[in-house]
Design an enzyme around this catalytic site. Structure first.
Site, PDB file in Angstrom:
ATOM      1  N   ASP A   1      -4.095   2.357  -4.138  1.00  0.00           N
ATOM      2  CA  ASP A   1      -3.442   1.471  -3.146  1.00  0.00           C
ATOM      3  C   ASP A   1      -2.673   2.363  -2.188  1.00  0.00           C
ATOM      4  OD1 ASP A   1      -1.925  -0.258  -1.682  1.00  0.00           O
ATOM      5  OD2 ASP A   1      -1.200  -1.432  -3.393  1.00  0.00           O
TER       6      ASP A   1
ATOM      7  N   HIS B   1      -5.110  -2.942  -1.895  1.00  0.00           N
ATOM      8  CA  HIS B   1      -3.771  -3.528  -1.878  1.00  0.00           C
ATOM      9  C   HIS B   1      -3.803  -5.017  -2.192  1.00  0.00           C
ATOM     10  CE1 HIS B   1       0.437  -3.589  -0.981  1.00  0.00           C
ATOM     11  NE2 HIS B   1       0.301  -4.454   0.013  1.00  0.00           N
TER      12      HIS B   1
ATOM     13  N   SER C   1       2.868  -7.828  -2.121  1.00  0.00           N
ATOM     14  CA  SER C   1       3.271  -6.855  -1.120  1.00  0.00           C
ATOM     15  C   SER C   1       4.741  -7.063  -0.744  1.00  0.00           C
ATOM     16  CB  SER C   1       2.350  -7.004   0.094  1.00  0.00           C
ATOM     17  OG  SER C   1       2.558  -5.960   0.989  1.00  0.00           O
TER      18      SER C   1
END
Lengths: 834, 244, 114
Positions: B198, B226, B76
């Site tokens: 996602d 995610h 991320s």
């Protein structure tokens, strides 16, 4: 339970509900929502309660939507970043607050608990989720949160403000105050971009002095009369809050543009004012603080109160800093003035003093400074720094100041910072002091009081220097005129003299020499020293010299002369304690009679013998009460070729040398130059014994029985004196039987050389002295013209070029020696044949 | 191998992935300042006002441990942190693995980030609601067990603990940053792991990153959401191994 | 102020300027101004008599030079009357003044300019 012996009946049977609870119904109509999803969130089962709350049809959800899809966008992030990871790792998640978006778009506040079910192999199989309607609870939480926010931000503001107030109290200068203030909006309100402008009353503008931009404030000076928002707010003195760009657009399109540029949605312009909070009348705006917020927001009443308070706190700090600045500047100025007065006093002469003045002013006070003095025909100028202002405008202003005697400090013209102040003394304008202040510094008008003080002190100091110059010139002229008087010329003897003033020539001394014929066959030579310095000493010396000439007689002799001088001193008190060596020489018999009244002994060099000091004929100084007053004299024979040296104490006294050592050095040096030509002998002795750095005046007279001769004159840098010089020179040339054509030529050449010295060497120094020495031998006439002025090679103008051309035409040999000034040596062969 | 967790969690999120590399690599996991067991006193508003501050932390770890040929795995937001660090000191890195990277979460002209600015603002508001649940002071209240504060303790000390104040600031930095202009500066080869579905880093963003990172490899995973490192650790490990 | 060195007279229509004594840097500028003020306005010729000048320096030459220049430009005839020897003759010769400007005889010079 039954172990207690049956006393207590089992009531669970009684409490059982009287109908069979249908588990299916319980699931569907439970007081909470149930969802069963696959591990990826796809809904596989949902109960009626949830459908009723959210308005979805079962068919819309099952197999079609994931739980995540029902959440608001912000909560989707939360789901992915917190909920899903936690569920994977812990197997369950509790009490997560999610807003579920209902079928009609309404949002339902919920609290969610989930459990991850795994298959026997441990792989995630399904997620069971219960959903509680948390509308009321979330309402309560929101209030709780809002209260916490308010408390936190209020506490943060208070802390930030306390910090800022502490910083303000510690900030001694306006700039440091500004730097503390500019941080405040960020600390107290989380504002973004923030800048501070301060009012510069001298220049009637607001200067950007601090900014939260990493590059510091952009140079941005705004005239206080401008229409720009900052100037407008400074004039109004009110807090301006623009909650949106649109609001700013209405009043200040420029501000709206700036807000767009800096990505700011809400802007605040806060005047920094003196006076207490709530007082606006009589409060002075000292600056403006601007700050903005990236997000659009209004300011609550309590925030506005804090903002206003900040404006007053900052204003008071600025006011204090301003007073402090003033006090410090005043102190600096006072120190500067005192230092300047001291520095000027160290230098007695006029032009050097004027130069030192402008050199002190630049760059401490101004970028450029010039002193103009109305002294001499062309005036004098000392200048430092640069660039100077427009010369024409400057000339106008100088003329105005000279005529009116009032300073010109401000001007709206092209050189607003060019100030001209009169230099006055005793109510008379002696000249002007012109300054150009450095851009960005305080203006001349703002420094008016200081500049007046400076000009007053400078005027006084320069007037004193001018008086000093004047007196010095008079004394020197007097001294020179007395010294360079008509020394006798006679084929039977020659007199060579030298006088040199002290190097740091403060004031003329009272040393003198003289030579005169008492009768056609009796020569008197004398060297003496009057106590004291300056014009009084020069005058006394003149009186004493005249008295000696008047009182000397063929019959009296040195001792009697001294007795008469003792009586003279009773009447002329300033001559008391004067010393002198006096010799009378009978030119027929070559017999000398001498006497020394408190003076150093003459030094006699006889041909073929070492020089010896004549130590007889000694008695005390004139009018001495402690010294021997019985005047005695002594006789000595002067064989042909003898040289007799009389001198004053400056020749042998040196601070770091004992006097007997001085006598020794003099005798040795004198002996070494026994065969040197008489012209230049005395100057050479002075040069080798005391050099240039001599602290005292030196006066020498050498009498030789020979025929070499020399004429010396020193005249002031005044064209009128050239005619007088010519008169002397003409007589001297004639007495040496120099032919008429050579005489004309020498007169012309000498006049031109002296005129050059005055017009060029001393163009800035009306008090300069030109020395002229003429010597004659059987074959040549030589004239030396020396000045100590400041020539500039570029200044050889056409007219003076003609003068030089004339000199070269009429003289056979011309040399220039430019060292500390200029010496022109001109030689012409005599034409005896004519 | 340096494993950097993303926003919202701590190094615990690598628990299913890290063991797979312990044979082949020296595996280093860490908590960003404010997360997990990090020293909260080290948080500095100024330093962490942009991702560069976090990138500096990564480089400090590399320096302190004198790491070379680093395979950096960033999830991320840490994917971008790794990109920034590798731009600054490319010599230290061998390869980058970027899981669900996004250089900019907010839509722009000609760019789809997945969110509008208002969405992010709303998310920041909702953070308050949930951190209420996690903060040490409030946990017992919400749990309805004020007399048993240890429950709150337990909760906050469990996985993915975060200091709420720092987390909010980290969220702001994470979701409001725009590092699109930096992408082209990267010279270290990178693998992009793109999950299906996602919402935080949609496929278009993965494509964008792939297009702008020269020499990058894009792998579209079957995993959804995610956090494939949690939801599909095997597939994640396999993809990384294949690349390295 | 300047009468010691310069006097003005007429010889018929001709203007006669007599210079005397020593002309140098100290007095030449003032003498020049006085001559300019008093002469060359009638259109008649001008005679400058230098026979009584005992000294002449380059400042004096400068004065005569500009005087001659001015009168030449206005078409006014001018002659300098200079003794055969003496200081003025020496200086002017050194400065190569034109022979046609200089005369030794006052009357002949007066005739030339009238």
């Amino acid at each position: 339970m039954t172990e207690s012996g049956g006393d207590v009946p089992d009531v669970t049977q009684d409490l059982r509900v009287p109908w069979d609870e249908d588990p299916g119904d319980l699931y569907e109509h439970a007081p909470c929502g149930y969802l069963t999803t696959l591990p990826d969130g796809t809904i596989v089962r949902v109960n009626e309660t949830f459908l009723a709350w959210t308005g979805y049809d079962r068919a819309d959800l099952v197999g079609r939507r994931r739980f995540r899809d029902l959440l608001s966008p912000g909560d989707k992030i939360w789901y992915e970043t917190h909920y899903a990871p936690l569920l994977s790792m812990q197997g369950d998640v509790h009490e997560v607050a999610f807003d579920v978006v209902c079928a009609d778009g309404r949002r339902l506040s919920t609290l969610v608990n989930s459990v991850l079910g795994r298959d026997p192999g441990g792989s995630p199989r399904a997620v069971r989720t219960t959903i509680f309607d948390a509308t009321e609870r979330r309402g309560y939480e929101k209030e709780l949160l809002a209260a916490r926010h308010a408390a936190e931000s209020s506490e943060q503001r208070v802390r930030a403000l306390q910090q800022v107030v502490a910083d303000l109290a510690a900030a001694p200068t306006a700039t440091e105050v500004a730097e503390a203030v500019v941080r405040a909006p960020g600390l107290a309100f989380g504002a973004g971009h923030s800048s501070v402008w301060l009012v510069d009353p001298d220049r009637a503008q607001l200067n950007a002095v601090a900014s939260t931009d990493p590059g510091g404030p952009a140079p941005d000076d705004i005239p206080t009369s401008a229409t720009r928002p900052v100037a407008e707010v400074a004039r109004r003195g009110d807090l301006h809050v623009f909650a949106t760009r649109a609001e700013a657009e209405v009043e200040f399109p420029e501000l709206a543009a700036a807000m767009r540029r800096t990505g700011c949605r809400t802007a605040v312009l806060l005047p920094l004012t003196t006076g207490f909070a709530g007082e606006t009348i009589g409060a002075e705006v000292l600056g403006v603080l601007s700050f903005g917020f990236a997000e659009q927001r209004g300011l609550t009443d309590s925030e506005l109160r804090v903002v206003r308070l900040l404006g007053h706190q900052a204003g008071q700090a600025l006011d204090r800093a301003r007073l402090y600045d003033d006090a410090r500047r005043r102190e600096e100025r006072a120190i500067f003035l005192a230092g300047t007065t001291r520095a000027l006093e160290e230098i007695p002469r006029l032009m050097p003093r004027a130069h030192r003045l402008v050199e002190r002013i630049v760059p401490d006070v101004a970028e450029w400074a010039a002193v103009r003095l109305q002294v001499g025909p062309a005036g004098l100028l000392a200048e430092a720094g640069g660039p100077g202002p427009d010369p024409e405008r400057l000339a106008e202003r100088v003329a105005t100041v000279v005529a009116g005697g009032a300073p010109q400090l401000t001007d709206d013209g092209p050189d607003p910072d060019c100030a001209v102040l009169p230099l006055t003394a005793g109510g008379k304008v002696l000249g002007t002091l012109a300054l150009r202040m450095a851009p960005g510094r305080r203006t001349a008008a703002a420094e008016a009081q200081f500049l007046h003080d400076l000009a007053d002190r400078a005027g006084l100091a320069l007037e004193n220097a001018r008086l000093y110059e004047q007196e010095r010139a008079i004394a020197r002229t007097l001294q020179r005129s007395l010294l360079a008087g008509d020394l006798p010329t006679d084929p039977r003897f020659a007199v060579e003299t030298h006088y040199q003033a002290a190097a740091h020539d403060l004031e003329v001394g009272g040393d003198w020499y003289d030579a005169f014929l008492i009768t056609p066959d009796k020569l008197a030579v004398v060297v003496g020293d009057v106590v004291g310095r300056g014009i009084d000493a020069a005058t006394t010396m003149g009186q004493l010299r005249s008295a000696i000439r008047a009182l000397a007689s063929a019959e009296a002799g040195p001792a009697r002369l001294l007795e008469r001088l003792d009586r003279f001193v009773d009447r002329v008190e300033s001559a008391r304690m004067a010393t002198l060596a006096y010799c009378e020489i009978d030119l027929k018999s070559s017999e000398m009679t001498y006497a020394c009244a408190g003076h150093l002994p003459p030094l006699l060099a006889e041909p073929g013998d070492s020089p010896r000091y004549l130590l007889d004929g000694r008695s005390g100084a004139l009018g001495s009460r402690a010294g021997r007053t019985a005047r005695v004299e002594h006789r000595a024979q002067l064989p042909a070729g003898s040289r007799l040296l009389l001198y004053t104490d400056g020749l042998i006294e040196r601070r770091n040398r004992r006097i007997d050592k001085g006598f020794e050095v003099l005798a040795r040096t004198y002996a070494g130059r026994r065969d040197a030509p008489l012209p230049g002998l005395t100057a050479g002795l002075a040069e080798s014994l005391v050099g240039k750095e001599h602290a005292d005046d030196v006066c020498l007279l050498c009498l030789a029985l020979g025929t070499e001769e020399r004429m010396e004159r020193s005249i002031g840098a005044d064209p009128v004196q050239i005619a007088l010089l010519r008169k002397d020179l003409r007589g001297w040339l004639t007495s040496h039987q120099v032919d008429g054509e050579s005489t004309q030529a020498v007169l012309l050449a000498c006049s031109e050389a002296v005129a050059n010295a005055i017009e060029h060497g001393y163009r800035d120094d009306p008090f300069g002295i030109v020395d002229v020495t003429a010597t004659v031998t059987a074959d040549t006439v030589e004239v030396k013209v020396t000045d100590r002025g400041n020539w500039k090679a570029s200044e050889q103008d056409v007219a003076r070029g003609r003068g030089l051309q004339l000199i070269r035409q009429v003289m056979d040999q011309v040399t220039f020696d430019r060292a500390e000034g200029t010496t022109v040596t001109m030689r012409r062969t005599r034409r005896r044949a004519r | 191998m340096l494993l950097a967790h993303g926003y919202g969690c701590d190094q615990n999120m690598w628990r299913f992935v890290a063991p797979a590399f312990e044979e082949s690599h020296r595996v280093i996991r860490f908590d960003h300042v404010g997360a997990g067991k990090s020293d909260l006193r080290a948080y500095d508003d100024e330093r962490y006002s942009s991702l560069e501050g976090y990138a500096s932390d990564v480089l400090e770890i590399i320096h302190d441990l004198d790491l070379r040929d680093v395979d950096f795995v960033g999830h991320s937001v840490s994917a971008m942190v790794g990109v920034l660090a590798a731009i600054r000191e490319p010599d230290r890195f061998r390869k980058l693995v970027l899981i669900g990277p996004s250089p900019c979460y907010i839509d722009d002209v000609d760019y789809v980030g997945g969110f509008g600015r208002d969405d992010i603002e709303q998310m920041l508001v909702s953070l308050d609601s949930n951190y209420l649940g996690w903060s040490t002071a409030m946990a017992p209240v919400i749990m309805g067990n004020p007399e048993r504060p240890e429950l709150g303790e337990e909760l906050t000390n469990s996985f993915c603990a975060t200091d709420p104040v720092i987390a909010k600031k980290f969220a702001r930095v994470t979701f409001l940053s725009d590092n699109r202009p930096d992408l082209h500066k990267l010279r270290v080869p990178a693998l992009i792991l793109q999950c299906a579905d996602d919402v935080i880093a949609p496929a278009v963003v993965g494509d964008y990153v792939h297009d702008h990172l020269e020499g990058s490899t894009l792998v579209a995973m079957n995993a959804t959401g995610h956090c494939p490192n949690l939801s599909a650790p095997d597939e994640t490990v396999a993809a990384i191994k294949a690349y390295l | 102020m300047t009468e010691e060195w310069v006097t003005f007279a007429r010889l018929g229509r001709t203007e006669l300027v007599r210079l005397a004594g020593e002309i140098d840097l100290a007095n030449a500028p003032e003498i020049g101004r006085e001559i300019q003020r008093r002469t060359g306005h009638s259109g008649a010729g001008v005679l400058i008599d230098l026979t009584a000048v005992s000294f002449l320096d380059s400042a004096g030459v400068r004065l005569l030079d500009s005087l001659v220049g001015d009168l030449d430009r206005s078409g006014t005839p001018i002659r300098l009357v200079v003794g055969e020897t003496g200081a003025a003759r020496m200086t002017l010769q050194l400065c190569a003044f034109r022979d046609d400007l200089m005369s030794t005889d006052l009357d002949r010079a007066a005739n030339e300019v009238s």
